[in-house]
Design an enzyme around this catalytic site. Structure first.
Site, mmCIF file in Angstrom:
data_model
loop_
_atom_site.group_PDB
_atom_site.id
_atom_site.type_symbol
_atom_site.label_atom_id
_atom_site.label_comp_id
_atom_site.label_asym_id
_atom_site.label_seq_id
_atom_site.Cartn_x
_atom_site.Cartn_y
_atom_site.Cartn_z
ATOM 1 N N HIS A 308 -0.229 -3.297 1.187
ATOM 2 C CA HIS A 308 0.634 -2.521 1.317
ATOM 3 C C HIS A 308 0.886 -3.367 2.871
ATOM 4 O O HIS A 308 0.255 -3.319 3.587
ATOM 5 C CB HIS A 308 -0.053 -1.517 1.028
ATOM 6 C CG HIS A 308 0.751 -0.167 1.160
ATOM 7 N ND1 HIS A 308 1.323 0.601 2.565
ATOM 8 C CD2 HIS A 308 1.190 0.294 0.374
ATOM 9 C CE1 HIS A 308 2.078 0.926 1.934
ATOM 10 N NE2 HIS A 308 1.990 1.059 0.653
ATOM 11 N N ASP A 366 -1.279 2.194 -6.545
ATOM 12 C CA ASP A 366 -0.716 1.511 -8.250
ATOM 13 C C ASP A 366 -1.497 0.044 -9.093
ATOM 14 O O ASP A 366 -1.266 -0.034 -10.862
ATOM 15 C CB ASP A 366 0.588 -0.039 -8.277
ATOM 16 C CG ASP A 366 1.479 1.063 -8.289
ATOM 17 O OD1 ASP A 366 1.893 2.546 -8.754
ATOM 18 O OD2 ASP A 366 2.271 0.422 -6.994
HETATM 19 N N1 ACO Z 1 -2.230 -10.865 -3.225
HETATM 20 C C1 ACO Z 1 -2.569 -12.243 -2.308
HETATM 21 N N2 ACO Z 1 -2.007 -12.551 -1.578
HETATM 22 C C2 ACO Z 1 -1.172 -11.629 -0.630
HETATM 23 C C3 ACO Z 1 -1.329 -10.346 -1.515
HETATM 24 C C4 ACO Z 1 -1.447 -9.996 -2.538
HETATM 25 N N3 ACO Z 1 -1.332 -8.880 -3.010
HETATM 26 N N4 ACO Z 1 -0.546 -9.132 -0.387
HETATM 27 C C5 ACO Z 1 -0.242 -9.803 0.556
HETATM 28 N N5 ACO Z 1 -0.691 -11.471 0.630
HETATM 29 C C6 ACO Z 1 -0.901 -12.329 1.716
HETATM 30 C C7 ACO Z 1 -0.080 -13.050 2.268
HETATM 31 O O1 ACO Z 1 0.030 -13.689 1.251
HETATM 32 C C8 ACO Z 1 0.273 -13.592 3.622
HETATM 33 O O2 ACO Z 1 -0.230 -14.475 3.941
HETATM 34 P P1 ACO Z 1 -0.100 -15.032 5.366
HETATM 35 O O3 ACO Z 1 -0.111 -14.299 6.427
HETATM 36 O O4 ACO Z 1 -1.473 -15.758 4.676
HETATM 37 O O5 ACO Z 1 1.207 -15.924 5.008
HETATM 38 C C9 ACO Z 1 -0.446 -11.949 3.972
HETATM 39 O O6 ACO Z 1 -1.200 -11.396 2.978
HETATM 40 C C10 ACO Z 1 0.615 -10.970 4.595
HETATM 41 O O7 ACO Z 1 1.345 -10.709 3.729
HETATM 42 P P2 ACO Z 1 2.889 -10.072 3.481
HETATM 43 O O8 ACO Z 1 3.978 -10.295 2.486
HETATM 44 O O9 ACO Z 1 3.560 -10.311 4.981
HETATM 45 O O10 ACO Z 1 2.669 -8.602 3.817
HETATM 46 P P3 ACO Z 1 4.001 -7.509 3.985
HETATM 47 O O11 ACO Z 1 3.196 -5.382 4.191
HETATM 48 O O12 ACO Z 1 4.990 -8.082 4.225
HETATM 49 O O13 ACO Z 1 3.596 -7.036 1.780
HETATM 50 C C11 ACO Z 1 3.335 -5.880 -0.366
HETATM 51 C C12 ACO Z 1 3.647 -5.938 1.111
HETATM 52 C C13 ACO Z 1 4.669 -6.449 -0.419
HETATM 53 C C14 ACO Z 1 2.505 -4.604 -0.879
HETATM 54 C C15 ACO Z 1 2.445 -7.233 -0.796
HETATM 55 O O14 ACO Z 1 0.894 -6.812 -0.128
HETATM 56 C C16 ACO Z 1 2.679 -7.546 -2.096
HETATM 57 O O15 ACO Z 1 3.102 -8.203 -2.481
HETATM 58 N N6 ACO Z 1 1.702 -7.139 -2.412
HETATM 59 C C17 ACO Z 1 1.430 -6.912 -4.461
HETATM 60 C C18 ACO Z 1 2.748 -6.385 -4.413
HETATM 61 C C19 ACO Z 1 2.467 -4.816 -4.900
HETATM 62 O O16 ACO Z 1 0.654 -4.413 -5.044
HETATM 63 N N7 ACO Z 1 3.175 -4.168 -5.107
HETATM 64 C C20 ACO Z 1 2.572 -2.704 -5.024
HETATM 65 C C21 ACO Z 1 3.167 -1.492 -2.871
HETATM 66 S S1 ACO Z 1 2.965 -0.164 -3.132
HETATM 67 C C22 ACO Z 1 3.866 0.910 -3.789
HETATM 68 O O17 ACO Z 1 5.207 0.132 -3.784
HETATM 69 C C23 ACO Z 1 3.482 2.022 -3.939
#
Ligand code: ACO
Length: 431
Positions: A308, A366
């Protein structure tokens, strides 16, 4: 906004600039850069708005490190346990919990607005049967501005109020009808003797051929899903609604924009994506393979329902949702559901894996909501529409707050331009 007794000093070359610091009632201080460009001729750079407060608000507070979510000061856990969705709607819209007569009047107002203009059925019928319900919702909610002209003047407080009630009231009907259309069943009209969640379940699952008795356990679980998704501060879809409305666009157009943004798999579309992922994993023995893929930098796969932008410890909504999932599945007698088994084992494996712990990736709301919705009988394509039904009150509350704010001005971010500098047009024969 609170007074700004503190300031920060910025030095650029030989020049210094004092930037006011505003202190919120709770949460981190905010550096006020509104005059920076005028004074220093520089912009700030913050793609994804990870460090930017776009407005002041009194509605929702999140502390992502502590896993705290407050609506008007009340913790989400207490609201989920003791309140119900329409009371939370009132709280978000008006700032205080209602008295009994206030709640009764509000519930009456919402109930009296649940029907759709009959002509709107033609909109549904214009879509292909296999259209995603979110596509239908974006279209039909946008089209509301063509049916409800008497609540599109945003400068009229009464019209804003009526538009708010209409949107909260009609959204379940729109979502349910999008579903009914997709499965070729007749539209089921709302009924005034049912509560908000029961009415939604009826409109989704009843058929004219037989009576439909709403299961109170499912109705309570549905209400809790609505409550847990009601608002979430300045997330992507809410910011979209605020940005769209900053131009003075009508409320139906703005909420349609919010629905479009919510659809994406990184936001509201994650619940659908999460369940599809659990089904793709299929059996517990394949979990290590998918965990490895999620950790692989060269693989775009991510564990859906994990991570998140704001919560970096745990998602307080997920804690309640997990309990709800356990209750509902037990009551429905589907605790041995293979998808649930995979979900539980995946959660355990990910939480024990240093990759997820180091990056502070925890299950979000979710991860569990999709499991409950599937157990209730919803297809995955309905998960995000249900999120949209819930979040409408958050969008509307934030929209109302913004319109009433005298500081409200059109949203217009700037950019770090990295394109070509001035050059002369080349005639086509010389290219
Ligand atoms: N699985 C594996 N790796 C992940 C995940 C994941 N679900 N989420 C983040 N990471 C990793 C990224 O690859 C990144 O790694 P790095 O630093 O080595 O490059 C690091 O964690 C940080 O990720 P970001 O994408 O920079 O974090 P951000 O805050 O921008 O993204 C997000 C948050 C979009 C929710 C992300 O965690 C994601 O895509 N999760 C899966 C989708 C999801 O469940 N979304 C629901 C959100 S809740 C809602 O809307 C109610």
């Amino acid at each position: 906004m609170a007074d700004a007794p503190k300031s920060a000093r910025l030095t650029i070359g030989n020049d210094t600039y004092d930037l006011p610091i505003h202190s919120p009632t709770v949460g981190p201080d905010v550096l006020d850069i509104r005059k920076l460009y005028g004074q220093a001729g520089v912009f700030t750079y913050d793609p994804g708005f990870t460090s930017t407060a776009s407005c002041d608000s009194t509605i929702t507070f999140i502390d992502g490190n502590e896993g705290i979510l407050l609506h008007r000061g009340y913790p989400i856990g207490q609201l989920a346990a003791k309140s119900h969705f329409l009371e939370v709607c009132y709280l978000l819209l008006y700032g205080e919990l209602p008295s009994a007569p206030e709640l009764e009047k509000f519930e009456h107002n919402i109930t009296m607005h649940t029907m759709l203009h009959e002509q709107m059925q033609n909109f549904f019928r214009g879509f292909r049967r296999d259209a995603h319900p979110m596509a239908v919702m974006v279209g039909v909610v946008g089209a509301m501005s063509a049916f409800y002209h008497d609540s599109t003047d945003i400068s009229d407080e009464r019209q804003r109020e009526i538009a708010s009630h209409r949107l909260i009231a009609k959204m379940p009907t729109i979502a349910a009808w999008a579903y009914k259309y997709s499965i070729g069943q007749p539209f089921v009209y709302p009924r005034n003797d049912e509560d908000y969640a029961s009415n939604f379940l009826r409109m989704c699952f009843a058929v004219p051929a037989e009576d439909y008795i709403v299961n109170p356990i499912l109705s309570r679980a549905m209400d809790r899903i609505f409550t847990l998704h009601a608002d979430h501060e300045q997330n992507a879809s809410t910011s979209t609604v605020r940005l769209a409305s900053s131009s003075g666009a009508n409320p139906f157009a703005c909420i349609a924009a919010g629905i479009a943004c919510l659809w994406g798999p990184a936001h509201g579309g994650a619940n659908q994506a999460c369940l599809e992922m659990l089904k793709e994993i299929g059996t517990v023995d394949r979990i290590p393979e998918f965990i490895a893929r999620a950790k692989d930098k060269d693989d775009p796969f991510r564990l859906m329902g994990f991570g998140h932008r704001v919560y970096k410890n745990f998602d307080p909504r997920a804690t309640v949702m997990k309990q709800s999932a356990d209750e509902v599945l037990e009551l429905l007698g589907v605790e041995n559901n293979p998808v649930l088994q995979v979900a539980k084992e995946l959660e355990k494996a990910a939480l024990e894996d240093p990759y997820f712990a180091d990056k502070k990736l925890f299950p979000n709301v979710d991860f569990y909501s999709g499991i409950i919705l599937e157990a209730m009988g919803f297809p995955t394509s309905m998960f995000t529409p249900i999120f949209a039904v819930s979040r409408t009150v958050g969008w509307i509350s934030q929209w109302k707050e913004m319109i009433a704010d005298p500081q409200n001005k059109i949203g217009r971010p700037r950019q770090l331009y990295l394109g070509e500098t001035l050059r002369d047009y080349t005639d086509i024969e010389n290219r």
